[in-house]
Design an enzyme around this catalytic site. Structure first.
Site, PDB file in Angstrom:
ATOM      1  N   SER A  71     -36.224  25.302 -36.046  1.00  0.00           N
ATOM      2  CA  SER A  71     -37.010  26.152 -35.150  1.00  0.00           C
ATOM      3  C   SER A  71     -38.469  25.745 -35.274  1.00  0.00           C
ATOM      4  O   SER A  71     -38.932  25.386 -36.365  1.00  0.00           O
ATOM      5  CB  SER A  71     -36.855  27.618 -35.575  1.00  0.00           C
TER       6      SER A  71
ATOM      7  N   HIS B 164     -34.719  20.059 -30.828  1.00  0.00           N
ATOM      8  CA  HIS B 164     -35.020  19.788 -29.416  1.00  0.00           C
ATOM      9  C   HIS B 164     -34.528  18.387 -29.031  1.00  0.00           C
ATOM     10  O   HIS B 164     -34.053  18.173 -27.920  1.00  0.00           O
ATOM     11  CB  HIS B 164     -36.536  19.824 -29.173  1.00  0.00           C
TER      12      HIS B 164
ATOM     13  N   MET C 137     -40.913  24.984 -25.402  1.00  0.00           N
ATOM     14  CA  MET C 137     -42.292  25.447 -25.580  1.00  0.00           C
ATOM     15  C   MET C 137     -43.033  24.485 -26.507  1.00  0.00           C
ATOM     16  O   MET C 137     -44.048  24.845 -27.109  1.00  0.00           O
ATOM     17  CB  MET C 137     -42.315  26.876 -26.121  1.00  0.00           C
TER      18      MET C 137
HETATM   19  O1  PAF Z   1     -36.246  28.570 -25.699  1.00  0.00           O
HETATM   20  C1  PAF Z   1     -37.431  28.337 -25.370  1.00  0.00           C
HETATM   21  O2  PAF Z   1     -38.099  27.467 -25.938  1.00  0.00           O
HETATM   22  C2  PAF Z   1     -38.072  29.164 -24.261  1.00  0.00           C
HETATM   23  O3  PAF Z   1     -37.625  30.476 -24.298  1.00  0.00           O
HETATM   24  C3  PAF Z   1     -37.865  28.549 -22.867  1.00  0.00           C
HETATM   25  C4  PAF Z   1     -36.399  28.525 -22.476  1.00  0.00           C
HETATM   26  C5  PAF Z   1     -38.423  27.145 -22.830  1.00  0.00           C
HETATM   27  C6  PAF Z   1     -38.608  29.387 -21.813  1.00  0.00           C
HETATM   28  O4  PAF Z   1     -39.976  29.440 -22.083  1.00  0.00           O
END
Ligand code: PAF
Length: 298
Positions: A185, A37, A30
């Protein structure tokens, strides 16, 4: 690096890569990308020729009182981070691409979505599984990578992929942590400064539980009492749940742990925004490995 907004364009590229025998790994996100990430991007790179990152703040996984509006959307910085990490495609659709006019089709996983985050966030996992289904159909990846911080989400997506027969490997990547132990996060940046300091309580509580188990403690209520005592040392924290569960089915753990057991936490802290009622919800988890004594039932 290509930035694509259209599902049709992404599907065409997927077909072209596949026709040449290339492998695609997708990292659904997101946005508001952080080092956590980017470790998913690295894990994806080890599995495929092309790494694709989707950036989409999915409205349907946020409840009416949740932080959809406040959720950070630093697209330029995200694109730069992807470029620097060697990402091949960023897929950044508008909502209408994934939820066309008149949308009314939902994908739902049943029992696994009821406890833990599902209990406090009704409809959340339905939003996640619906959008992940759309992303898998659009990107046609060989591998899809998700972080283990969202332990329940990962279990739900594995179930979704098995139940719908998607031909994709779901890869879980270990939790990335800040130097002070706080799980990385996108929401950390929304915390008030004092709350950010107290957020360490989650990792400390997991450590306390792990030490207790390493010392031979197997009573679930005793382990949870120590976890709660540790969380109580953070006066700004509001504990939504602290639970021990079976890591596969997410059912409640027995009164004496009998094998690997998930300790899952969700804790709210005050947000940095001016709104005194605004809270930031953090989650964290660890799988505990109790010693099994010969007299324990197997
Ligand atoms: O973990 C996330 O960032 C979200 O839940 C995802 C898997 C991209 C779905 O919107």
């Amino acid at each position: 690096m290509r930035i694509m907004e259209s599902t049709a364009e992404l599907q065409a590229r997927a077909d072209a890569v596949r026709a040449e025998g290339g492998r695609i790994a997708l990292v659904p996100t997101m946005g508001a990308l952080h080092e956590g990430h980017l470790t998913l991007v690295d894990a994806a790179r080890a599995k495929a020729d092309e790494v694709w990152v989707s950036i989409f703040v999915n409205p349907s996984q946020f409840g009416p009182e949740e932080d959809f509006e406040r959720y950070p959307r630093p697209f330029e910085a995200d694109a730069a981070a992807c470029r620097a990490r060697g990402v091949d495609v960023v897929f950044a659709p508008e909502a209408g691409e994934l939820y066309p006019d008149g949308h009314q089709t939902w994908v739902e996983v049943d029992a696994l979505t009821r406890p833990l985050c599902g209990a406090g966030r009704p409809g959340h996992f339905r939003g996640v599984t619906t959008v992940v289904t759309r992303l898998l159909l659009a990107a046609k990846p060989h591998v899809a990578v998700f972080g283990e911080k969202d332990f329940q989400q990962l279990a739900v997506i594995r179930r979704l992929v098995r139940d719908l027969g998607f031909d994709v490997e779901v890869l879980g990547a270990p939790i990335a942590r800040e130097p002070d132990g706080v799980a990385r996060s996108s929401r950390n940046r929304l915390l008030a400064p004092a709350a950010r300091r107290e957020a360490r309580a989650l990792a400390r509580a997991l450590d306390v539980a792990e030490r207790a188990v390493a010392d031979g403690e197997a009573r679930a209520d005793e382990i949870l009492a120590r976890v709660r005592a540790e969380l109580a040392r953070a006066p700004l924290a509001f504990v939504e749940y602290a639970e021990l569960r079976d890591p596969q089915r997410l059912e409640p753990a027995p009164t004496r742990l009998q094998g690997p057991t998930l300790l899952a936490l969700a804790v709210h802290f005050p947000a940095a925004s001016g709104d005194p009622g605004a809270r930031v919800r953090l989650i964290d988890n660890r799988v505990l490995h109790p010693h099994l004594h010969p007299e324990d039932p197997s």
